[in-house]
Design a protein around this motif. Structure first.
Motif, PDB file in Angstrom:
ATOM      1  N   VAL A   1    -117.018  23.083  32.070  1.00 52.39           N
ATOM      2  CA  VAL A   1    -115.615  23.162  31.666  1.00 52.39           C
ATOM      3  C   VAL A   1    -115.490  23.174  30.145  1.00 52.39           C
ATOM      4  CG1 VAL A   1    -114.729  22.153  33.791  1.00 52.39           C
ATOM      5  CG2 VAL A   1    -115.323  20.666  31.868  1.00 52.39           C
ATOM      6  N   LYS A   2    -114.406  23.769  29.698  1.00 44.75           N
ATOM      7  CA  LYS A   2    -114.140  23.915  28.267  1.00 44.75           C
ATOM      8  C   LYS A   2    -112.782  23.295  27.941  1.00 44.75           C
ATOM      9  CE  LYS A   2    -116.553  28.375  28.273  1.00 44.75           C
ATOM     10  NZ  LYS A   2    -116.441  29.828  27.957  1.00 44.75           N
ATOM     11  N   PRO A   3    -112.538  22.947  26.702  1.00 45.98           N
ATOM     12  CA  PRO A   3    -111.226  22.385  26.336  1.00 45.98           C
ATOM     13  C   PRO A   3    -110.072  23.301  26.743  1.00 45.98           C
ATOM     14  CG  PRO A   3    -112.783  21.990  24.574  1.00 45.98           C
ATOM     15  CD  PRO A   3    -113.489  22.881  25.566  1.00 45.98           C
ATOM     16  N   GLU A   4    -110.284  24.597  26.705  1.00 48.76           N
ATOM     17  CA  GLU A   4    -109.219  25.527  27.085  1.00 48.76           C
ATOM     18  C   GLU A   4    -108.936  25.540  28.587  1.00 48.76           C
ATOM     19  OE1 GLU A   4    -111.927  26.196  25.238  1.00 48.76           O
ATOM     20  OE2 GLU A   4    -112.694  28.237  25.637  1.00 48.76           O
ATOM     21  N   ASP A   5    -109.745  24.829  29.366  1.00 48.15           N
ATOM     22  CA  ASP A   5    -109.458  24.665  30.798  1.00 48.15           C
ATOM     23  C   ASP A   5    -108.462  23.534  31.046  1.00 48.15           C
ATOM     24  OD1 ASP A   5    -112.929  25.286  31.473  1.00 48.15           O
ATOM     25  OD2 ASP A   5    -111.258  26.709  31.612  1.00 48.15           O
ATOM     26  N   THR A   6    -108.119  22.796  30.015  1.00 52.49           N
ATOM     27  CA  THR A   6    -107.159  21.703  30.152  1.00 52.49           C
ATOM     28  C   THR A   6    -105.820  22.223  30.629  1.00 52.49           C
ATOM     29  OG1 THR A   6    -108.222  20.351  28.457  1.00 52.49           O
ATOM     30  CG2 THR A   6    -105.887  19.931  28.892  1.00 52.49           C
ATOM     31  N   ALA A   7    -105.333  21.663  31.729  1.00 50.14           N
ATOM     32  CA  ALA A   7    -104.074  22.109  32.323  1.00 50.14           C
ATOM     33  C   ALA A   7    -103.779  21.257  33.546  1.00 50.14           C
ATOM     34  CB  ALA A   7    -104.160  23.577  32.748  1.00 50.14           C
ATOM     35  N   VAL A   8    -102.582  21.425  34.068  1.00 52.21           N
ATOM     36  CA  VAL A   8    -102.280  20.923  35.407  1.00 52.21           C
ATOM     37  C   VAL A   8    -102.657  22.028  36.381  1.00 52.21           C
ATOM     38  CG1 VAL A   8    -100.502  20.106  36.987  1.00 52.21           C
ATOM     39  CG2 VAL A   8    -100.413  19.465  34.561  1.00 52.21           C
ATOM     40  N   TYR A   9    -103.462  21.674  37.354  1.00 51.36           N
ATOM     41  CA  TYR A   9    -103.930  22.645  38.331  1.00 51.36           C
ATOM     42  C   TYR A   9    -103.159  22.467  39.639  1.00 51.36           C
ATOM     43  CZ  TYR A   9    -107.768  24.141  35.390  1.00 51.36           C
ATOM     44  OH  TYR A   9    -108.517  24.694  34.361  1.00 51.36           O
ATOM     45  N   TYR A  10    -102.719  23.592  40.171  1.00 52.42           N
ATOM     46  CA  TYR A  10    -101.953  23.608  41.409  1.00 52.42           C
ATOM     47  C   TYR A  10    -102.667  24.448  42.462  1.00 52.42           C
ATOM     48  CZ  TYR A  10     -98.046  22.159  38.398  1.00 52.42           C
ATOM     49  OH  TYR A  10     -97.233  21.499  37.505  1.00 52.42           O
ATOM     50  N   CYS A  11    -102.605  23.983  43.705  1.00 55.64           N
ATOM     51  CA  CYS A  11    -103.043  24.842  44.790  1.00 55.64           C
ATOM     52  C   CYS A  11    -101.802  25.423  45.472  1.00 55.64           C
ATOM     53  CB  CYS A  11    -103.911  24.104  45.789  1.00 55.64           C
ATOM     54  SG  CYS A  11    -103.151  22.688  46.598  1.00 55.64           S
ATOM     55  N   ALA A  12    -101.991  26.577  46.057  1.00 51.70           N
ATOM     56  CA  ALA A  12    -100.873  27.278  46.678  1.00 51.70           C
ATOM     57  C   ALA A  12    -101.364  28.033  47.905  1.00 51.70           C
ATOM     58  CB  ALA A  12    -100.232  28.245  45.689  1.00 51.70           C
ATOM     59  N   ALA A  13    -100.450  28.283  48.823  1.00 49.89           N
ATOM     60  CA  ALA A  13    -100.798  28.968  50.064  1.00 49.89           C
ATOM     61  C   ALA A  13     -99.813  30.079  50.351  1.00 49.89           C
ATOM     62  CB  ALA A  13    -100.812  27.969  51.228  1.00 49.89           C
ATOM     63  N   SER A  14    -100.355  31.148  50.884  1.00 50.22           N
ATOM     64  CA  SER A  14     -99.504  32.247  51.312  1.00 50.22           C
ATOM     65  C   SER A  14    -100.088  32.879  52.568  1.00 50.22           C
ATOM     66  CB  SER A  14     -99.381  33.313  50.221  1.00 50.22           C
ATOM     67  OG  SER A  14     -98.655  34.429  50.708  1.00 50.22           O
TER      68      SER A  14
ATOM     69  N   ALA B   1    -116.394  18.338  27.569  1.00 52.79           N
ATOM     70  CA  ALA B   1    -116.778  19.740  27.670  1.00 52.79           C
ATOM     71  C   ALA B   1    -118.203  19.838  28.220  1.00 52.79           C
ATOM     72  CB  ALA B   1    -116.690  20.402  26.307  1.00 52.79           C
ATOM     73  N   GLY B   2    -118.391  20.798  29.118  1.00 56.89           N
ATOM     74  CA  GLY B   2    -119.689  20.981  29.742  1.00 56.89           C
ATOM     75  C   GLY B   2    -119.867  20.263  31.059  1.00 56.89           C
ATOM     76  N   ALA B   3    -118.953  19.380  31.371  1.00 56.27           N
ATOM     77  CA  ALA B   3    -119.044  18.614  32.621  1.00 56.27           C
ATOM     78  C   ALA B   3    -118.555  19.436  33.809  1.00 56.27           C
ATOM     79  CB  ALA B   3    -118.235  17.331  32.494  1.00 56.27           C
ATOM     80  N   SER B   4    -118.612  18.805  34.976  1.00 56.02           N
ATOM     81  CA  SER B   4    -118.158  19.453  36.212  1.00 56.02           C
ATOM     82  C   SER B   4    -117.092  18.609  36.883  1.00 56.02           C
ATOM     83  CB  SER B   4    -119.335  19.650  37.178  1.00 56.02           C
ATOM     84  OG  SER B   4    -120.286  20.531  36.648  1.00 56.02           O
ATOM     85  N   LEU B   5    -116.211  19.295  37.574  1.00 57.91           N
ATOM     86  CA  LEU B   5    -115.173  18.656  38.372  1.00 57.91           C
ATOM     87  C   LEU B   5    -115.023  19.449  39.651  1.00 57.91           C
ATOM     88  CD1 LEU B   5    -112.083  18.001  36.018  1.00 57.91           C
ATOM     89  CD2 LEU B   5    -113.389  16.274  37.263  1.00 57.91           C
ATOM     90  N   ARG B   6    -114.631  18.767  40.716  1.00 54.80           N
ATOM     91  CA  ARG B   6    -114.274  19.480  41.937  1.00 54.80           C
ATOM     92  C   ARG B   6    -112.864  19.086  42.353  1.00 54.80           C
ATOM     93  NH1 ARG B   6    -116.945  19.519  47.976  1.00 54.80           N
ATOM     94  NH2 ARG B   6    -115.908  17.467  48.069  1.00 54.80           N
ATOM     95  N   LEU B   7    -111.996  20.051  42.357  1.00 52.13           N
ATOM     96  CA  LEU B   7    -110.633  19.835  42.839  1.00 52.13           C
ATOM     97  C   LEU B   7    -110.587  20.119  44.339  1.00 52.13           C
ATOM     98  CD1 LEU B   7    -108.531  21.558  40.024  1.00 52.13           C
ATOM     99  CD2 LEU B   7    -109.548  19.267  40.075  1.00 52.13           C
ATOM    100  N   SER B   8    -109.766  19.342  45.017  1.00 50.54           N
ATOM    101  CA  SER B   8    -109.573  19.533  46.458  1.00 50.54           C
ATOM    102  C   SER B   8    -108.099  19.751  46.738  1.00 50.54           C
ATOM    103  CB  SER B   8    -110.059  18.304  47.227  1.00 50.54           C
ATOM    104  OG  SER B   8    -111.429  18.070  47.022  1.00 50.54           O
TER     105      SER B   8
END
Length: 124
Positions: free
Chosen positions: A84-97, A13-20
């Motif tokens: 980030v917080k524990p409640e941000d835990t999830a599978v993250y998806y990117c999507a396009a439209s 918690a408190g850290a940073s991540l960058r998703l691509s």
């Protein structure tokens, strides 16, 4: 367009991540790009989106912590996740439209193209 998401991991918690999210097959500049997340037993949840105009939209709990951006030259969209917080835990998806309208930008059914998901786990 094919999408490939990456960048997830296990952080404190408190850290940073960058998703691509890298797109192939079509140029990203034609699309509104969204980030969604899902936890077991729950529906997929809108997190952020960036339109072709670079106008951005966020889920209220992530405003001020997450930033969505796009680099059309690299055909890549990013989700910078700070504090980030524990409640941000999830599978993250990117999507396009290429057709989503502003009033529907938070609706996952408005996005026709999806990446495979990347797991983000935040420990307390």
């Amino acid at each position: 367009v094919q999408l490939q998401a990456s960048g997830g991991g296990l952080v404190q918690a408190g850290a940073s991540l960058r998703l691509s999210c890298v797109a192939s097959g079509r140029t990203l500049s034609q699309y509104t790009m969204g980030w969604f997340r899902q936890t077991p037993g729950k529906e997929r949840e809108f997190v952020a989106a960036i339109r072709r105009s670079r106008d951005t939209h966020y889920l209220d709990p992530v405003k001020g912590r997450f930033t969505v951006s796009r680099d059309n030259a690299k055909n890549t969209v990013y989700l910078q996740m700070n504090s980030v917080k524990p409640e941000d835990t999830a599978v993250y998806y990117c999507a396009a439209s290429s057709t989503v309208i502003l009033s529907n930008i938070r609706n996952d059914r408005a996005y026709a193209n999806w990446g495979q998901g990347t797991q983000v786990t935040v420990s307390s």
